[in-house]
Design a protein around this motif. Structure first.
Motif, PDB file in Angstrom:
ATOM      1  N   LYS A  57      85.820  40.485  43.116  1.00 52.02           N
ATOM      2  CA  LYS A  57      84.555  40.699  42.434  1.00 52.02           C
ATOM      3  C   LYS A  57      83.872  39.369  42.153  1.00 52.02           C
ATOM      4  O   LYS A  57      84.453  38.467  41.554  1.00 52.02           O
ATOM      5  N   GLY A 101      82.174  46.948  48.730  1.00 48.95           N
ATOM      6  CA  GLY A 101      81.756  45.992  47.715  1.00 48.95           C
ATOM      7  C   GLY A 101      80.352  45.501  47.988  1.00 48.95           C
ATOM      8  O   GLY A 101      79.761  45.770  49.033  1.00 48.95           O
ATOM      9  N   ASP A 152      80.175  40.172  46.584  1.00 51.86           N
ATOM     10  CA  ASP A 152      81.640  40.230  46.638  1.00 51.86           C
ATOM     11  C   ASP A 152      82.147  39.734  47.988  1.00 51.86           C
ATOM     12  O   ASP A 152      83.130  38.993  48.070  1.00 51.86           O
ATOM     13  N   THR A 186      84.325  36.187  48.386  1.00 50.06           N
ATOM     14  CA  THR A 186      85.676  36.205  48.952  1.00 50.06           C
ATOM     15  C   THR A 186      85.737  35.403  50.242  1.00 50.06           C
ATOM     16  O   THR A 186      86.677  34.639  50.480  1.00 50.06           O
TER      17      THR A 186
END
Length: 255
Positions: free
Chosen positions: A31, A123, A127, A131
């Motif tokens: 997140k 997501g 997100d 990542t």
């Protein structure tokens, strides 16, 4: 539009993003922290210009739009412009597409709306980017020497490696759940080989700022839209309350 066409359009919007994510490795997304403060967005803009804009363009954004983040023309000129660029220019890159394809095997995509383009059922675009930017690792089998957990066999090198340092992946062997006679390799974390100029926590914070800027750039009016949305909902709530009481008063007289 017929029912069949509506159904196909709905499937395209819901199923295809998930399939695209699966094709990119299906790595679990973290997140992305919320970044709405001007200082965070300003730092994200600085990181974007210094590390991303060398290869990636943002052709839908002009430098002077950064004034919405609290920057003055002089601050933009002194800190965020390349030589020869003007405050009113679009955020383009000097790299020729032919050179980019020869060096990386693909032309780097325009990042104007990348945060919206990468949104999926797994997501948000933020997100995905948060990542992705934090999961590069050293891989000598790749032409650039780098690979990525979110986007395996990525063509992009790890341009932020000096900040994060050099890392490799650790893989653990496990029994194949479908065939116990076989073993599978599963991601078990990263191993720091050489340190970067930032700590892991500082790097995560910097990436959150960068992603926050990319989300802002994809929709600069987003915060204004959200504020207006709150006032609209409050007005509608008041209107519903008045309508309800008026209806109750009216039917009371009728009875």
């Amino acid at each position: 539009m017929t029912f069949v066409k509506k159904l196909l359009a709905t499937l395209a919007l819901t199923v295809l993003p998930a399939l695209a994510l699966a094709n990119e490795g299906g790595f679990a997304l973290d997140k992305a922290p919320e970044r709405a403060s001007l200082s965070s967005l300003q730092n994200g803009a600085k990181l974007f210009v210094n590390y991303c804009l060398n290869c990636h363009a943002a052709s839908s954004m002009r430098y002077n739009r950064l004034k919405d983040l609290g920057l003055t023309d002089e601050q933009i000129k002194g800190n965020l412009l390349f030589a020869g660029d003007k405050v009113g220019d679009l955020m383009t890159t000097a790299m020729r597409p032919a050179d980019a394809k020869a060096w990386f095997g693909a032309v780097p995509p325009d990042l104007s709306v990348i945060a919206r383009a990468k949104a999926s059922s797994a997501g948000s675009g933020g997100d995905y980017l948060y990542t992705y930017l934090r999961t590069f690792y050293k891989d000598d089998t790749r032409p650039t020497g780098w690979n990525n957990m979110v986007l395996p066999n990525v063509a992009m090198p790890h341009v932020l490696w000096q900040l994060q340092g050099v890392r490799t992946v650790k893989m653990a062997e496990e029994k194949d759940p479908h065939d116990h006679s076989k073993t599978v390799h599963k991601f078990a974390g990263f191993e720091q080989v050489t340190p970067g100029s930032m700590t892991a926590a500082d790097f995560d914070t910097a990436m959150a700022d960068l992603v926050g800027y990319l989300e802002w750039m994809a929709e600069p009016a987003q915060q204004t839209r959200k504020r207006l949305g709150v006032w609209v909902l409050l007005f509608l709530s008041l209107f519903v309350l008045l309508t309800w009481r008026l209806s109750a008063s009216y039917w009371k007289e009728v009875k």
